[in-house]
Design a protein around this motif. Structure first.
Motif, PDB file in Angstrom:
ATOM      1  N   ALA A  23       3.490  -1.304   7.477  1.00  0.00           N
ATOM      2  CA  ALA A  23       2.327  -0.597   8.017  1.00  0.00           C
ATOM      3  C   ALA A  23       2.844   0.692   8.654  1.00  0.00           C
ATOM      4  CB  ALA A  23       1.607  -1.465   9.044  1.00  0.00           C
ATOM      5  N   ASN A 222      -4.451   0.226   5.283  1.00  0.00           N
ATOM      6  CA  ASN A 222      -5.015   0.539   6.603  1.00  0.00           C
ATOM      7  C   ASN A 222      -6.229   1.429   6.408  1.00  0.00           C
ATOM      8  OD1 ASN A 222      -5.677   1.374   9.181  1.00  0.00           O
ATOM      9  ND2 ASN A 222      -3.573   1.773   9.819  1.00  0.00           N
ATOM     10  N   GLU A 249      -1.900  -6.724   4.064  1.00  0.00           N
ATOM     11  CA  GLU A 249      -1.345  -6.562   5.403  1.00  0.00           C
ATOM     12  C   GLU A 249       0.160  -6.284   5.378  1.00  0.00           C
ATOM     13  OE1 GLU A 249      -0.405 -10.591   4.043  1.00  0.00           O
ATOM     14  OE2 GLU A 249      -2.227  -9.357   3.956  1.00  0.00           O
TER      15      GLU A 249
END
Length: 287
Positions: A23, A222, A249
């Motif tokens: 991320a 995201n 994720e």
């Protein structure tokens, strides 16, 4: 007695690959810190080759690339060198925006278990697309294209590197296969338009075309990013089966690359041994 993972010459026929679906945040220091943590986790779980996603140190976008660009070697590659050496792994450093001679490149570096840089690959095919009503992106507004293919050797097999849009060009994968690669790794950030449609399809196509393992590693999804990546990092075997797949994720996925299995597939369907006809040399029959 040799183990199941060894061949008669003593060389390993299996090794664990880890893909880190990171991320990515706007804070470069935070991204680099997470790289240290997640690479350590992957190594502790037995990964011998670890790969990061495209633009792992920077948000993906032409407005970000000049701000986050670095020389190579530089801050981000120093971190890659240190963690590869600390954990004794081959580390495929996804990609970062590289500055060199007043130009920017989308560049992937690879580090050996001793921390030395084995290669630097600059993305050859830049992501310039326009799908009306869905996405228009021109990577060439910031990046210059690379011009050199890159492979590197490990104790297990030879590995070829492409970045994202490169996977659409079957010729690149074929040349890598002809050069002896058994695993091709594509750090990539497919969009929410192209990802659901083509991400897995292209990986399976390249795997079956060339009877190799294909690994594609994406940033995590995201919705708040200006460019939203599809995620779904995955590994496909030479039969075209998806053997490991992430969701959207931040996560790490693992796949055991079985070179004996790859050899068996090539013997069962020996397309690589057959001489490929040059269609362009065949004259069309005139009616």
């Amino acid at each position: 007695m040799a183990s199941m993972s060894d061949n008669v010459s003593g060389a390993a026929t299996k090794f664990r690959l880890a893909l880190i679906q990171l991320a990515v945040s706007p804070l470069k220091a935070s991204n680099l810190s997470k790289v240290r943590t997640l690479v350590k986790e992957a190594a502790l779980k037995g990964a011998k080759v670890v790969a990061l996603p495209e633009c792992f140190n920077s948000p993906y976008g032409t407005n970000y690339f000049p701000e986050y660009a670095e020389k190579i070697p530089g801050e981000s590659t120093q971190v890659l060198s240190e963690v590869a050496k600390e954990h004794g792994i081959h580390l495929i450093g996804g990609s970062i925006p590289e500055e060199d001679g007043g130009k920017l490149y989308n560049a992937c570096t690879v580090f050996a278990p001793n921390g030395s840089m084995l290669m630097k690959y600059r993305k050859i095919h830049l992501f310039d697309i326009d799908v009306p009503g869905k996405i228009c992106f021109r990577e060439s507004e910031a990046f210059s294209p690379g011009s050199t293919m890159c492979t590197f050797d490990t104790p297990y097999c030879k590995i070829g590197i492409g970045i994202c849009y490169d996977i659409r060009f079957a010729e690149l994968a074929h040349v890598y296969t002809k050069r002896g690669c058994q695993l091709l790794v594509y750090p990539g950030a497919f969009s929410m338009t192209t990802g659901p449609a083509h991400w897995e399809l292209l990986q399976r196509a390249r795997a079956v075309d060339n009877q190799v393992y294909i690994a594609a590693v994406s940033p995590a999804h995201n919705e708040n990013d200006s460019y939203v990546a599809w995620g779904h990092s995955s590994v496909v075997n030479p039969w075209g089966e998806v053997v490991a797949k992430a969701g959207s994720e931040e996560t790490i996925i693992y796949a055991d690359i079985d070179l004996k299995y790859l050899s068996d597939i090539r013997q069962q369907i020996p397309v690589l041994k057959q001489k490929r006809q040059d269609l362009y040399s065949v004259q069309a029959v005139q009616n």
